[in-house]
Structure formats: C-alpha cells, structure tokens
Design a protein around this motif. Sequence first.
Motif, short mmCIF file in Angstrom:
data_model
loop_
_atom_site.label_atom_id
_atom_site.label_comp_id
_atom_site.label_asym_id
_atom_site.label_seq_id
_atom_site.Cartn_x
_atom_site.Cartn_y
_atom_site.Cartn_z
N SER A 94 -3.53 -4.82 -2.61
CA SER A 94 -2.35 -4.44 -1.84
C SER A 94 -1.10 -4.36 -2.69
O SER A 94 -0.02 -4.11 -2.18
N ARG A 139 0.83 -1.21 0.00
CA ARG A 139 0.00 0.00 0.00
C ARG A 139 0.86 1.26 0.00
O ARG A 139 0.83 2.06 0.95
N GLY A 160 0.98 2.60 4.91
CA GLY A 160 1.72 1.67 4.06
C GLY A 160 3.08 1.37 4.66
O GLY A 160 3.58 2.10 5.53
#
Length: 397
Positions: free
Chosen positions: A279, A254, A260
């Motif tokens: 993802s 991410r 992320g």
Amino acid sequence: MHNNLIYLTDGRGKVDATQLSDFEWARLVADNRDSTRRQLVKCAWCWDEDKVTHWMKTYSRTNGARVISHQAGECADHPYQSLESDEHKAYCDRVERVGMAEGFQARREARAGDGRTRSDVLLVGSRHVSYEMQHSPFKRRYGAKERTRRSLAAERDAVAWHTDSGIIAGAASVAMLRSNQARLPQIENPRYELRILGGYRKVLVWECTSREGHRCPRGSYAGCGATHVDSQPGAITLDDFIRQAPAGLVLPVRPLERNGFWASSRDYEIWVDHYGAASRPRGTRAPQRHSEQQADGHSRPTSAQDHAPAVPQQRTDVPEVVTGVPNELINLQRSAMGEHAKLASLAGEAYEAQWKVWRAAAESLHSAVTEYSARDTVTMSRHEVEQAVKRAVRRQE
C-alpha cells in the motif's frame, strides 16, 4: 493529437487545435501549406517553455485525423495539453499562494529532467508533491495513470490530482481529490473554503463483533472476532491539504488505483501496518479490493476477504530495525507531534507563533532523519527511516 497547443500569428493567438471546427481546420491546413515560409502556426510548447520558434506543419491523415508536427529533426512531439482556463489558472494561483505562505517552495509549470513531465504546481517541502488540476476529461494514451507513473519516475514523491467535477473524478484511474464546484470569484477569494468531498479518507480499525455496528467483511452476522481495517470519507479543505502534503502529514494510499485515496500520516501507517508494504506510494500495487455502495452514497472499499486477525506480537510485515531506531529520533518525532497538536486550539497571532515553533521542531526532525539515513551502517532509505520512527512512536503510545 500531439502538439495541439499552437500560436496563430494571424491575430488569434494561442489556441487548442482540437477545438477548431472542421471548416477552421481545413482553412488552416490550406493557408499553412508552405509552413516555414508562411510562418502562421508556431509551437506554443516550445515558445512558452524555451522561447524557441518552431513553425509547424499541419495536415490531415486519410482517416481524417488532424496532425500538427515539427519540421524533420527539429523537436520531438509534445503530449496533449489542455489550454489553461481562467478557473484552472485561479486554482493554481491559489495553491501556489497557500504553499508559499506555509514556507514551501512552489514552482509553476515545473518540468522534470525528462523534459516531458510537468506539474501545474510543484510544491517542495520535506516531500516533492506535484499538484495537478484537471478540468477536462483525460485523453487516451496520456491519462492520469500514465502521467502519474512518469511523475513518480521523475523523483516526485507524490502526485496530488484535484478536480471539481464528479464525472472526471469517477472516471479517474488514480487517487483523486474532488472538491465542491466553485466559481472564479470564489476560487480567487482566500477566505472561501474549498471543501474536499472525495479522495480524502479516515482509516477505521474495529474488532468485528455484533456490538461494534460494522458489517463483517466475511459475512458473519454476529461478527467474526477479527480486527478489520477500512476507511470512510474524511473532512479537509484544499488549503489545509496543500499545507500538509509537502510536510508529509498526508500521504497517498494506493495512488495508482481507481479506489486510491489520501489519508493522514497516522492513518496511512495504520493501513500499511495492516495490509503491508504493497500500500506504499511510489507505484507499488496493493491487492485488488472490491467496492461497495453504502447507504450514504459513498463508494467504500470493503475489507479483504482473506486476511488474518491482527496479532501485534506475530506481525511479520514490521521491519525488525524498528526496535533499533535511536531514541533521539523518537524524541524529536514526539516533540514535533506535540507542537503540531497545539495548533488545533489556536488562532491569529498565537497560531502563527506556534506554527513557527512546530516548523522548527519538524525541521530538526527531518535533518536528524536525513543525517541518520546517510550513515554507512544504515541500510534503510530516508523514507523508510522516517516511517520506522513514526511507527515506533505510535507503538510506544
């Protein structure tokens, strides 16, 4: 402010116009009123990149905003760019040195084809990784997310943001590595370890029972019996990250989200297998997940509330072509993984010799994957073929 970096021919050299005091700015505007004849303010971007001299106009708007612009029809505006500090230069020098010692190409201040997307250091191995060191707060309208999108659109595989400031890391809206703060002599010392304290995580998989000791994301005190996947802070140094990222051994999860992070290629595959293709890197957005402050002070994403237990034989997010991956590619992947695992117990000359063996095995694998993905009968991209091979090896293990 656009075009903020300028050269002043009165002896001050390269300066950041946003850092000038109000008095200095007013004096500069007055002295530079006839800019092309006065030849006082030169565009630093055009000179540094193309060795072209453009004399800039300087003035203030009615609301007090400072403006530096090219002459009409001369050149487009350049985005804001921070003036490089000694520490920033030392970090980039270190990344370039480590990357080249590992056998990768390392290009400083690399520009993409659009002429506006730049990398502090572009590392080129089997993947193109743009390294960006951030020492100052991000500017509005040209922050980390926008710059990451532009870099990914310019055919960069990943953008590795790095800072040694907890404030900058906390305000970033992308996956960002945060290292321990170091002084200039420490950054320049190749023996000093710059430890990554945030932004690199290890993926956990557990069966949700009371015996495992993990908090159930669904709130079940005794455990819900499902298989959960989550992450916790991992350990890596900046040098090791630079050695692994261009080889595809660490990948961003991410990358365009605040929570992320980077993970090993094996952990990345586990995450993608569980949460699906959303993802993956290159800008696709995963479902939003909430953060939770843990007792150890780390902000850890909790598991999604509405996912079903993992049942391998019923999975629908694994491409069917995985079962048809050639055994040749699987054997090459297994060989490369075995050679890399041998590096953990070696040092000195033995490490260097084994590293060459591993690099040869990795290059053979990458060449075979490229050749296979180029066939007319193969519908997957090269990246999808590579990930399918790794997934097949992990399932066989």
